[in-house]
Every structure is written in C-alpha cells, then in structure tokens.
Design a protein around this motif. Structure first.
Motif, short mmCIF file in Angstrom:
data_model
loop_
_atom_site.label_atom_id
_atom_site.label_comp_id
_atom_site.label_asym_id
_atom_site.label_seq_id
_atom_site.Cartn_x
_atom_site.Cartn_y
_atom_site.Cartn_z
N ALA A 6 0.82 -1.21 0.00
CA ALA A 6 0.00 0.00 0.00
C ALA A 6 0.85 1.26 0.00
O ALA A 6 0.41 2.32 -0.45
CB ALA A 6 -0.94 0.00 1.21
N VAL A 45 -9.17 4.49 -0.78
CA VAL A 45 -8.56 3.40 -0.01
C VAL A 45 -8.60 3.70 1.48
O VAL A 45 -8.96 2.84 2.30
CB VAL A 45 -7.11 3.18 -0.49
N TYR A 78 -5.90 -2.60 -1.70
CA TYR A 78 -5.04 -1.62 -1.04
C TYR A 78 -5.59 -1.19 0.31
O TYR A 78 -4.82 -0.87 1.23
CB TYR A 78 -4.77 -0.45 -1.98
N TRP A 81 -4.61 -4.14 2.59
CA TRP A 81 -3.16 -4.09 2.86
C TRP A 81 -2.80 -2.92 3.77
O TRP A 81 -1.87 -3.02 4.57
CB TRP A 81 -2.39 -4.00 1.55
#
Length: 621
Positions: A6, A45, A78, A81
């Motif tokens: 990420a 994200v 992402y 992560w």
C-alpha cells in the motif's frame, strides 16, 4: 522495499497527486473513460480502510474477494493491505465445494462477493465456517456502507496500521488452480509480490508506451489469479494508467480496447490466438484472405530476421524484405493495430508458453511481444524476454535477482525474492516444494547456453504410451491451437499404443469456414461433403503439429468433442488450465472409441510398439 504494497500508492499520492492511476468507464457513456487521480484513489482506499477497522479487522485477518476484474477489486486490495490484513482471491465462478474449502482452509473472517448469487453460494457454506463473520456484497452498496461506518475512525489509525506492515508480512493467500485434488494456498508476502513487478518495471517499462507517454494497460485477466495481481502491482508501483474490464467475451473486450486504447497488451496465449484468428476470419470475410496471409508471412519473416540480427546470428532483413514489410505496414498492419485501439506498441504473454510463430507475427506487425514464465508460488514472473534480445519460442531469461536451473530429470528449479513463504496448513507440502532454498516448480524444460528457458510442460502431465515412449503434451496442444479451426486440444495416450488428441472447434471460425465451402447441393450430400472436408482440414492441422515431432510423439488418432471445455463444466480451471483427470474421466467413452476405431482401421490388433504402426495405416477413421 521498506514497508507494504500500500505504501507505493500513498507515496505517489504525496509526490504526484494529480497523476491519473486508474480510468473508469463513465456512467453516462461506457465508451468514455474518466480518470481517477492518485490522491482520489488514495482517499478511496483510506475511507474503506477506516470502515474495515470499524468492522473489527486487524493485522493478520484474512478476507476473501470473489469478484470479476473491476475497480473495486483494486480499492479493496489496497485498503486491506493498508490495515495489515491479507487478501484471499476467489474466482467468481468457483464451485460451492471450492469456496467452502478455501474459506475454511484460509480461516477467512470476511468475504466480499459481487452479487446476490455470490451471497447465496457463500451462505450455503456458512454452516461449516464459524470463523466467517462478514459477507459484503458489492452490488448492494457494501463498500459505501463500510465507508459510512468508518467515519468515526481517525485518519491516523490507518497510517498507524500501514506503517507496521513489514515487507515480509503476508499480503495474499493465493490458491493454486487445483488441476488435481484440493487447491493449495500459497502465502505470498508484500516483498514476494513487489519483486517481479519492480524487476519488470526497471528493465521493460520504457517499452510499454511511446517515448514521453504514460503507459496504459487494460486489465481483463482475473485478479483471482496471480498474473492479474501482478499486473495490478505493475500499474500502481510503476505509475501506469490502469483500466478494468470485467467481461472476457469478444464483443466487450473489443469495445473496451477501442475506447480505452491501451499502449501495452497483457494476456495469455489463448487471448493472442483468438485475436489472430479474428484478424484472419475478418480478412477472409471481406475478401482479403490471401492479402492477410501474405502480410502475416512477411511479418513473421521480418521479425525472424530482426531476431537473428539482435542475437548476432544474421544480417537482418534484406532490402526486398524491408520493402515488403513497409508496403504491408501501410496496407495491413496499422489497420490490425487500430482494431486494438491504435496505440498498442508492445505486449506480454504469460500463463503458458506462446507459440513461436504467433510471437513472430505480433512482433512483425509492430506489437513487440514478450513471453514470460511464472507460477502462483513465485508471485508471477520468473523469466521474461530481454529487451532487444528476444528469442521467440522460449520464455526468456531469469529476471534480475532470480536464479533458474534444470534438474537431471528435467524439472525447473527456481530461487529468488519472489518465491513464496509456503503452503498454508501444509508443512510437508512446503518442505517437498522447497529443497535447499530452491522451489521445485513441477514444470519440465531446458536452458540453452545463453540462459534462455524453454518450458515443455508439467512433469505430472507427461504421457507414457504402452510402448514406453514419454511425450510432453503441451507443445503438441500449442501447435494444434494455432490452426484457426481448432479452439482447444487435449493430448492423451497414457498406456495406449500411440498419442491421440481430443479437439474442440472454434464456433465462430467454423461457421465462417462452412459458409466458404463451395456448392449448395442437397442437404444430405452437402453434410457429407462438409464432414469429409472438416476431417481433412483437422488432419492437415494435426500433420502440421506433428512436423517437428518424432513418430512416437506424433498424434495418430483424434476425436472432435461435442462440447467445449469450460470452467463451468469442470474441464478447465478458472485460469483456463486443463483439468486432465476430469477430461479423461468425462470423455472416457470417446477416448476408448477413438482407439478402438483406429485399431479396426488398421485391420489388425493394436500393436504394443507404436513404431510398428505402418505409414499406410489410416488411423484417422
């Protein structure tokens, strides 16, 4: 690499916030793609990551994602992560048994599905999954709901969790295709997944677009396969523009290519074979079949001459060949590239070796194609074609930092930073696969004196005929599929007197081929003529595939199957690999009949030694 996967997204958003990293089809006009900048993607994200924290996810938790290739897949990856969770990819067409096995084996606490069908499939397995606490449905607004749920979570919480993710933390549990038995979960770390991406970007990024242009890749391969995940990593880590296409059927993919206009094409051999056959079929339908075939022949000759020049074994294309190539560039090649969006200058093929003649064709029409090799256990790439030293028909040389050698029995062994951490819940299997730091791939092949690798097939797929001859089926199958009429091929022959082939036909090209046959006539006589002509055409394809093979390795019998091989009927894995055991069981009667008929055609009992089959024997009955 200092942290997790990420981090690269967050770093790009800080350095170049307005750079477009993703393009999405517009709601108003699907043919129009709207850019998503690095900072917009980062914010998506972060908002979703806050929702996962609010839902009780923490580092080490595993969440399965069962969806087609779409924008949300990347955001989910992402976000998970960023909080230190692990992604477990699931193919959306997986069966109930496969889903139940993977969710239990991976001990998933949550699963993201695409639609109501996915909810029902997972729901039917929930009774045996007490650890599964969340089922999120994309098409029911689950991500928006998670974002709302996470509004109270401080932004700093995401940063705190992201910064404790280490390169050797597990990022993905990727399950093998499961061609035999249950699929096995490969634990891949952030470093494992980043390694092939960084090596490819360092050596090949400049070939992915015209000078000064941002490379653009349309990703249509499933993220449930490590190849698709590697493409996602390439785009985000390499700051490439990425588009998602969920549908793999011809009409949707063609439309997406024309509207997105990628600069680089990433696919598997079946895709490149299909595109070539469509080029040929369209040219024949428009009355330009002979022109296309001459242009294709010139493209292969030109690319072969350039290849020999770069390898130092030839002078390059002569003046006459250059003139012919220039003529076809103006009249044929640029039109072919226009059908792919008009900007494609290069391509990468993986998943299986690409036929040499096909690679020469694409390179000759101006789409330099790189064939590579990799496994789920190696996080994708192991080898690739060196820039300006391609050796078509091989899968190239090891990526920087990776070592490849071939054992005495022909098995390919690999060592390097992309090799997985091990199989989940399978210590004996991990020990068997990792031998002194080398991964035993299960593939067989050979290395030439310059370090180029040729993969000839899977060790477990080698056929032993009743005469004791060993045959690797993959090369024969690859050469058969080059013929435009042949869609799929499965070579058989274990404990049989000779090698045989089960074949499916390309329905679109078959319809076109039938229309091109001369003469109307009565229906019954025309059917007989078509059947005879079809058998003769398939026999020509088999003869061409047999050309480089010894007699004992040649296909001597065949059957055209009444149905295609498909993941839906269990004959293929989700990554389009043959389930050979399932195919052999399902078509056992056809295989028996194929050999029985060939024996009657020879007018004697089937001999044990396949070399004793006389050349005059008609075994194609």
């Amino acid at each position: 690499m200092q942290g997790g996967l990420a981090d690269s997204l967050f770093e790009t958003a800080d350095r170049d916030p307005t750079l477009a990293l993703i393009a999405r089809p517009s709601d108003a006009s699907p043919a129009t793609w709207s850019p998503v900048t690095a900072v917009e993607l980062r914010d998506e994200v972060v908002d979703l990551a806050r929702g996962f924290i609010a839902a009780g996810l923490y580092p080490g938790h595993r969440v399965a994602v069962m969806a087609r290739t779409r924008h949300e897949w990347t955001v989910l990856c992402y976000a998970l992560w960023a909080v230190g969770a692990e992604v477990v990819p699931l193919h959306p067409t997986s069966s109930h048994d496969q889903i139940a096995w993977i969710l239990k084996d991976a001990n998933c606490v949550g699963v993201v599905v695409e639609d109501e069908q996915g909810v029902m499939t997972v729901g039917s397995a929930c009774a045996s999954l007490p650890q599964l606490r969340h089922v999120w449905q994309l098409d029911a607004g689950a991500l928006s709901q998670l974002v709302e749920r996470g509004r109270s979570i401080p932004l700093a919480s995401v940063d705190s969790l992201r910064r404790i993710v280490l390169p050797d933390s597990t990022a993905v549990i990727a399950y093998t295709s499961g061609t035999t038995g249950h699929p096995r979960g490969c634990a891949l770390s952030h470093r494992n997944l980043a390694s092939p991406c960084d090596a490819l970007l360092a050596e090949w990024r400049h070939t992915a677009a015209a000078p000064g242009k941002q490379p653009a890749i349309l990703v249509f391969l499933p993220f449930s396969h490590v190849y698709g995940l590697m493409l996602q990593g390439l785009c985000v880590r390499g700051r490439l523009l990425m588009g998602h296409e969920a549908e793999l059927h011809e009409k949707a993919l063609s439309s997406a290519l024309l509207s997105f206009r990628p600069t680089f094409l990433c696919g598997i051999p079946v895709i490149f074979e299909k595109i070539y056959k469509n080029f040929l079929r369209k040219a024949q339908q428009d009355g330009y079949g002979p022109l296309f075939e001459r242009a294709a022949h010139t493209a292969r000759r030109f690319a072969g001459a350039v290849e020999r020049q770069q390898l130092g074994t030839g002078p390059g294309p002569n003046l006459e060949l250059r003139a012919q190539h220039t003529f076809y560039e103006k009249t044929v090649y640029r039109k072919l590239r226009a059908a792919l969006g008009g900007r494609v200058c290069g391509a990468m093929s993986g998943g299986a070796p690409l036929n040499r003649q096909l690679a020469l064709f694409y390179t000759g029409i101006g789409i330099l194609i790189h064939d590579g090799y990799g496994l789920t256990e190696t996080s994708g790439g192991i080898t690739a074609q060196p820039v300006e030293r391609q050796k078509f028909g091989t899968v190239g040389r090891p990526l920087p930092g990776t070592q490849v050698r071939v054992a005495e029995d022909g098995e390919i062994l690999v060592r390097g930073p992309s090799v997985f951490q091990g199989y989940v819940n399978d210590v004996p299997g991990t020990r068997a696969a990792l031998r002194g730091g080398w991964l035993a791939t299960g593939d067989i092949g050979r290395l030439d004196t310059e370090g180029y690798l040729t993969v000839t097939g899977r060790k477990k797929d080698v056929i032993i005929t009743s005469g004791g001859r060993s045959v690797a089926p993959a090369a024969l199958e690859e050469r058969l599929r080059v013929h435009p009429l042949i869609h799929q091929a499965v070579v058989v022959g274990d404990n049989r007197p000779c090698v045989g082939a089960l074949i499916t036909l390309d329905p679109e090209f078959l319809a076109h081929w039938r229309r091109s046959l001369p003469g109307p006539g009565e229906a019954s006589s025309r059917d007989v003529r078509e059947e005879n002509a079809l058998r003769e055409e398939v026999m020509r394809a088999i003869a061409a595939a047999n050309t480089p093979m010894s007699r004992s390795e040649s296909i001597r019998v065949f059957r055209i199957l009444p149905e295609p091989l498909d993941p839906a009927n269990g004959m293929l894995t989700p990554s389009m690999k043959l389930r050979r055991d399932a195919i052999s069981r399902h078509f056992a009667a056809e295989i028996d009949a194929m050999y029985a008929t060939s024996s009657r055609g020879a007018r004697r009992s089937v001999p044990v030694d396949p070399f004793s089959w006389a050349d005059s024997d008609n075994v194609f009955q």
